[in-house]
Design an enzyme around this catalytic site. Structure first.
Site, PDB file in Angstrom:
ATOM      1  CB  ALA A  14      -0.891   0.011   1.158  1.00 25.95           C
ATOM      2  CB  CYS A  63      -3.171 -10.010   3.813  1.00 23.77           C
ATOM      3  SG  CYS A  63      -1.937 -11.376   4.165  1.00 23.77           S
ATOM      4  CE1 TYR A 151      16.216  -2.587   8.900  1.00 26.64           C
ATOM      5  CE2 TYR A 151      13.907  -2.970   9.371  1.00 26.64           C
ATOM      6  CZ  TYR A 151      14.971  -2.768   8.456  1.00 26.64           C
ATOM      7  OH  TYR A 151      14.582  -2.202   7.065  1.00 26.64           O
TER       8      TYR A 151
END
Ligand SMILES: NC(=O)C1=CN([C@@H]2O[C@H](COP(=O)(O)OP(=O)(O)OC[C@H]3O[C@@H](n4cnc5c(N)ncnc54)[C@H](O)[C@@H]3O)[C@@H](O)[C@H]2O)C=CC1
Ligand SMILES: CC/C=C\CC(=O)/C=C/C=C\C=C\C=C\[C@@H](O)[C@@H](O)C/C=C\CCC(=O)O
Length: 258
Positions: A14, A63, A151
């Site tokens: 997105a 999702c 990370y």
């Protein structure tokens, strides 16, 4: 790989890098299933893409890659709607050292989960037609980022997993290529929100900013161009493709064979 008519799934589609990946795949003829946890942004992007490419070229599916059930359903809907899966871009990711377990769950476990579920559709051993899986790692998967050790660990894990899956695929005959995309700093929401996401390492925000100044900042389009190379060049399997403003290179790793 010729993209016309090919079917791609992009996670984290997105916004940011995922949005640019979606756009370049569409521009080159693919159909794309956009998977994202941000329903508002996903539906808004789908609306814009419908105007540019027609409603039939894309599918938006809400999702969360942390959910086995949601990924499984999204992949099945994609296959039912378009007729299979040829390309998977495991791109969804976050950077947050305060919620580090979630960072591991999304960045590493989500990539593993997406890969294994996609193989059920893509592998020639399970009736698929093969294809390519590109996992969005990072330059932080090749060298330690002092301000975000978890990370860093997830991105190192993504590269190791990708390279091992490439070898497994070749040895097993899956017919699926696996590559890791390793961008440096990229101008996205993830990058701009870093200072508030470092937790106990917040005192190292300035050092991180200095690294960004040193390495420079990529645009999402530059990253998407490199993704396209990994998808279309059928000689690429098991690669870690390092991309930064000064250039890009296929990383060579130590070899232990005598
Ligand atoms: N921005 C940067 O400097 C760099 C980013 N990357 C990686 O690129 C990938 C994309 O990051 P950006 O585009 O920068 O981030 P972004 O924050 O701009 O976009 C990430 C997208 O993923 C979605 N997402 C987050 N968690 C999700 C989940 N659990 N399930 C489904 N979707 C989810 C978000 O809603 C968003 O649309 C990440 O894996 C990141 O680690 C790698 C190198 C550099
Ligand atoms: C803080 C993370 C920001 C955005 C997400 C992301 O994945 C960005 C990664 C971008 C670059 C990562 C660079 C990692 C570099 C490591 O190799 C360091 O160990 C290098 C450290 C110093 C370099 C020495 C020097 O050349 O000055």
């Amino acid at each position: 790989m010729e993209l016309n008519g090919k079917i791609a799934v992009v996670t984290g589609a997105a916004l940011g890098i995922g949005k640019a990946i979606t756009e370049i795949l569409l521009k080159n003829g693919a159909k794309v299933a956009l998977l994202d946890v941000n329903e508002t942004a996903g539906k808004s992007l789908k609306e814009a893409l419908d105007k540019q490419y027609g409603q039939e070229r894309t599918l938006f599916l809400n999702c969360n890659v942390e959910s086995e059930e949601q990924i499984k359903a999204a992949f099945q809907k994609t296959a039912d709607n378009f007729g299979g899966i040829d390309i998977l871009c495991n791109n969804a990711g976050i950077l947050n050292e305060t919620t580090w377990e979630k960072t591991v769950s999304i960045n590493l476990v989500g990539v593993i989960r997406g890969t294994y579920l996609a193989l059920e559709h893509m592998s020639k051993l399970s009736g698929g037609r093969g294809g390519v899986i590109v996992n969005t790692a990072s330059m932080a998967g090749l060298g330690p980022l002092l301000s975000c050790p978890v990370y860093t660990a997830t991105k190192h894990g993504v590269i190791g997993f990708t390279r091992a899956m490439a070898a497994a695929s070749t040895a097993s005959g899956y017919g699926v290529r696996f590559n890791a995309l390793c961008p440096g700093f990229v101008q996205t929401d993830l990058f701009t929100t870093i200072p508030s996401k470092l937790g106990q390492f917040s005192h190292l925000a300035d050092a991180t900013e200095k690294l960004a100044e040193k390495f420079g900042i990529l645009t999402v389009s530059e990253v998407a161009e490199s993704l396209l190379e990994l998808v279309t060049d059928e000689t690429k399997n098991g690669e870690a493709f390092l991309v930064f403003p000064q250039g890009k290179k296929y990383v060579t790793f130590p070899s232990f064979s005598s």
